[in-house]
Design a protein around this motif. Structure first.
Motif, mmCIF file in Angstrom:
data_model
loop_
_atom_site.group_PDB
_atom_site.id
_atom_site.type_symbol
_atom_site.label_atom_id
_atom_site.label_comp_id
_atom_site.label_asym_id
_atom_site.label_seq_id
_atom_site.Cartn_x
_atom_site.Cartn_y
_atom_site.Cartn_z
ATOM 1 N N MET A 6 -2.151 2.029 -8.246
ATOM 2 C CA MET A 6 -0.756 2.324 -8.559
ATOM 3 C C MET A 6 -0.654 2.833 -9.992
ATOM 4 N N SER A 7 -1.306 2.106 -10.921
ATOM 5 C CA SER A 7 -1.231 2.544 -12.313
ATOM 6 C C SER A 7 -1.998 3.850 -12.511
ATOM 7 N N ALA A 8 -3.136 3.983 -11.822
ATOM 8 C CA ALA A 8 -3.919 5.216 -11.955
ATOM 9 C C ALA A 8 -3.099 6.417 -11.483
ATOM 10 N N GLY A 9 -2.408 6.273 -10.357
ATOM 11 C CA GLY A 9 -1.598 7.369 -9.809
ATOM 12 C C GLY A 9 -0.489 7.768 -10.765
ATOM 13 N N MET A 10 0.202 6.761 -11.283
ATOM 14 C CA MET A 10 1.326 7.028 -12.194
ATOM 15 C C MET A 10 0.825 7.700 -13.466
ATOM 16 N N ALA A 11 -0.268 7.160 -14.024
ATOM 17 C CA ALA A 11 -0.808 7.709 -15.275
ATOM 18 C C ALA A 11 -1.221 9.168 -15.066
ATOM 19 N N LEU A 12 -1.901 9.411 -13.965
ATOM 20 C CA LEU A 12 -2.364 10.775 -13.688
ATOM 21 C C LEU A 12 -1.177 11.721 -13.513
ATOM 22 N N ILE A 70 12.116 13.843 0.443
ATOM 23 C CA ILE A 70 13.440 13.569 1.003
ATOM 24 C C ILE A 70 14.026 12.270 0.444
ATOM 25 N N VAL A 71 13.213 11.212 0.480
ATOM 26 C CA VAL A 71 13.763 9.918 0.066
ATOM 27 C C VAL A 71 13.333 9.481 -1.331
ATOM 28 N N GLY A 72 12.374 10.173 -1.913
ATOM 29 C CA GLY A 72 11.948 9.834 -3.266
ATOM 30 C C GLY A 72 10.763 8.898 -3.296
ATOM 31 N N ALA A 73 9.869 9.156 -4.249
ATOM 32 C CA ALA A 73 8.628 8.380 -4.324
ATOM 33 C C ALA A 73 8.897 6.903 -4.578
ATOM 34 N N LEU A 74 9.955 6.633 -5.351
ATOM 35 C CA LEU A 74 10.169 5.247 -5.759
ATOM 36 C C LEU A 74 10.639 4.369 -4.601
ATOM 37 N N LEU A 75 11.247 4.983 -3.585
ATOM 38 C CA LEU A 75 11.813 4.154 -2.517
ATOM 39 C C LEU A 75 11.235 4.438 -1.129
ATOM 40 N N MET A 124 0.834 -1.207 0.000
ATOM 41 C CA MET A 124 0.000 0.000 0.000
ATOM 42 C C MET A 124 0.868 1.256 0.000
ATOM 43 N N ALA A 125 1.997 1.188 0.718
ATOM 44 C CA ALA A 125 2.892 2.345 0.763
ATOM 45 C C ALA A 125 3.391 2.661 -0.646
ATOM 46 N N ASP A 126 3.668 1.603 -1.415
ATOM 47 C CA ASP A 126 4.099 1.795 -2.799
ATOM 48 C C ASP A 126 3.015 2.462 -3.628
ATOM 49 N N THR A 127 1.788 1.958 -3.458
ATOM 50 C CA THR A 127 0.659 2.534 -4.201
ATOM 51 C C THR A 127 0.517 4.018 -3.869
ATOM 52 N N LEU A 128 0.533 4.310 -2.579
ATOM 53 C CA LEU A 128 0.326 5.699 -2.175
ATOM 54 C C LEU A 128 1.477 6.594 -2.646
ATOM 55 N N SER A 129 2.680 6.023 -2.738
ATOM 56 C CA SER A 129 3.784 6.866 -3.209
ATOM 57 C C SER A 129 3.619 7.179 -4.702
ATOM 58 N N HIS A 130 3.078 6.216 -5.463
ATOM 59 C CA HIS A 130 2.798 6.497 -6.881
ATOM 60 C C HIS A 130 1.707 7.547 -7.000
ATOM 61 N N VAL A 131 0.676 7.385 -6.155
ATOM 62 C CA VAL A 131 -0.429 8.343 -6.183
ATOM 63 C C VAL A 131 0.076 9.731 -5.777
ATOM 64 N N SER A 132 1.020 9.749 -4.827
ATOM 65 C CA SER A 132 1.478 11.051 -4.350
ATOM 66 C C SER A 132 2.258 11.797 -5.428
ATOM 67 N N LEU A 133 2.790 11.043 -6.409
ATOM 68 C CA LEU A 133 3.415 11.724 -7.548
ATOM 69 C C LEU A 133 2.386 12.571 -8.276
#
Lengths: 283, 260
Positions: free
Chosen positions: A94-100, A191-196, A38-47
């Motif tokens: 995750m895909s929706a966040g990245m696409a948006l 600070i640490v980047g969305a990907l990590l 979920m943390a990964d998903t939210l980090s993609h969405v936060s982009l």
């Protein structure tokens, strides 16, 4: 030593210290709730949240908090709808966040690309005093909520059905937990980047789960591990110019491998001792 | 006095009906077995009564009042497999989780509560395992920790989902003793059960279920070959009781269900 005289490094260490306090708490609950992705998903969405902020000219952290909080609520809804396939919600969002995020970035002119890179990979040079303050407030809020909700959240995580029959407000607590995770990611990702960012939240708890079988033990060891990983990662990042998020993650992974290795050796030594003592008793 | 009154309960998953118009009334101070073939909706029935699964229609009353008002009287023992036994906690903490309603959401468990939880572990013969991490317990021991948690809940009506599955003989006895004790105290126990061989011995009432209520009532009345054939669709075989298991001769020997 000279790195400690730089204002940005001081802020980076302050921020890392605060992140180390909250990451293992959230990480452990995420792992036990089978939501470590979920943390990964939210980090993609936060982009997408950041891209929106950059597009409309508002502080990206604020738009980010807003977007991530909304998605955290949607996540809980999808988790209930796809009860048996809860990972579907992760894949969809995750895909929706990245696409948006990509579309919003496309709508923006070139200037935003540099900032976007910073959000993707993280940067210690750009940590502002405001970010450190936000992290401090967030740490206090999470700390307080943890103290207040520790027991019900613990019961809920262990056995959701029994918690429900016992009258716990499981939906409210789940949503609140998701929102807190979202906000933490929104504040931490520059600070640490969305990907990590998810790795930094989940890894310390994942490692310490192998070292303690008590709930508080896992969290305390997790905090120590997070501090080791974050501080040494920052030093490495400063000395050889590697991205901070990646450096911290790699150090935590090395700690993970060492832990597994040490546990194996200890197990082996214990077994040998046991064999020897039984041999002696046979003699 | 009626403990549970279910009227016309209907549940469906994605428009496929799982339970249709199920109605029954369970008397107070009884031990009821919910029996039926695989897929009959046994677990779904108790989960929908407890509102863990939404129902399409139907009413559930506990001691004459709607379920929502009487939740505090209910104790639930889920299937062992529904819980993560690698969870970083020990047996005593799991039992204390059952005391949450009594302690309050935000208070710490005091000495009296811890002593009570330990007493509950003792009642199921698990006092020596209080500090043991739960993944280090055997299946039967884990089930007994669940029983101790149910004891700690101090409910009036207990719903148990397949408590006998995969447990050792000692645990089986512990469960039966506990059910009898609850009955003596005027509490009501409702158990999802799949083993026809033992159903007659364990329960004083039986709800025979296969998506609909086949029959409900006292075990002697309900547990007939005719009813069982109705529920299991003729896949019932006669088995002679072996001398070691036979306690007294029954009218229809012993029955077993042979799934395809």
């Amino acid at each position: 030593m000279e790195m400690f005289f730089h204002g940005f490094m001081q802020r980076a260490f302050q921020a890392s210290f605060l992140i180390s306090l909250i990451a293992p708490i959230l990480g452990l609950f995420l792992i036990l709730r089978r939501q470590s992705l979920m943390a990964d998903t939210l980090s993609h969405v936060s982009l997408a949240g950041v891209a929106l902020g950059l597009l409309i000219g508002v502080n990206p952290t604020f738009t980010n908090i807003l977007v991530v909080s909304v998605i955290a609520i949607v996540l809980e809804y999808l988790r209930v709808v796809y009860r048996t396939y809860s990972e579907i919600s992760i894949a969809i969002l995750m895909s929706a966040g990245m696409a948006l995020a990509l579309v919003l970035m496309g709508l923006n002119d070139g200037g935003a690309t540099l900032s976007m890179n910073q959000f993707l990979f993280g940067s210690i040079v750009t940590i502002s005093e405001q970010q450190v303050w936000m992290l401090l407030i967030l740490t206090i809020i999470i700390g307080l909520l943890y103290l207040i909700f520790r027991k019900p959240l613990y019961i809920l995580t262990f056995d959701e059905e029994t918690a429900f029959t016992a009258g716990l407000p499981i939906k409210t607590m789940s949503v609140l937990f998701n929102i807190l995770t979202g906000i933490t990611i929104a504040v931490t990702m520059p600070i640490v980047g969305a990907l990590l960012v998810s790795a930094i939240i989940v890894l310390p708890a994942a490692i310490s789960m192998r070292l303690s079988n008590r709930f508080n033990g896992v969290i305390l060891i997790g905090i120590v591990l997070a501090l080791i990983g974050m501080f040494s990662g920052l030093v490495v990042s400063y000395k050889i110019g590697t991205p901070p998020g990646a450096s911290i993650t790699l150090i935590l992974l090395i700690v993970f491998v060492i832990t597994i290795f040490m546990k194996k050796i200890l197990h082996y030594i214990k077994r040998e001792k046991l064999f020897k003592s039984t041999d002696m008793s046979v003699d | 006095m009626q403990a549970i009154n279910v009227t016309n309960l209907t549940v469906s998953y994605d428009r496929n009906p799982v339970l249709e118009n199920v109605s029954f009334t369970i008397p107070n101070g009884s031990i009821t077995g919910i029996i039926g073939p695989n897929g009959a909706g046994k677990s779904t029935l108790i989960k929908s009564i407890l509102r863990l699964i939404p129902s399409n229609s139907g009413e559930v009353e506990v001691y004459g009042k709607p379920y929502g008002q009487q939740k505090q009287l209910i104790g639930y023992v889920p299937q062992r497999s529904e819980v993560d036994w690698d969870f970083p906690t020990n047996a005593l903490d799991v039992v204390l989780m059952g005391r949450y309603r009594h302690i309050g959401m935000f208070k710490r468990a005091g000495k009296a509560e811890v002593a009570w939880a330990k007493e509950c572990l003792k009642k199921v013969g698990m006092q020596d395992y209080a500090q043991r991490q739960i993944s280090q317990l055997s299946g039967g021991q884990q089930q007994r920790v669940f029983l101790a948690r149910a004891l700690a809940q101090d409910a009036m009506v207990y719903f148990m989902d397949e408590p006998f599955s995969g447990v050792d003989a000692a645990t089986e006895r512990a469960i039966i003793e506990l059910m009898k004790k609850w009955k003596q105290e005027g509490k009501t126990v409702i158990v999802v059960h799949h083993d026809l061989q033992t159903a007659e011995d364990y329960f004083d009432h039986i709800l025979l279920l296969n998506k609909q209520t086949i029959d409900f009532g006292e075990t002697k009345k309900v547990f007939t070959l005719e009813n069982l054939e109705k529920a299991y669709g003729g896949k019932i075989a006669f088995l002679q009781r072996t001398p070691s298991t036979a306690k007294e001769p029954t009218a229809h020997g012993s029955l077993s269900y042979q799934p395809e």
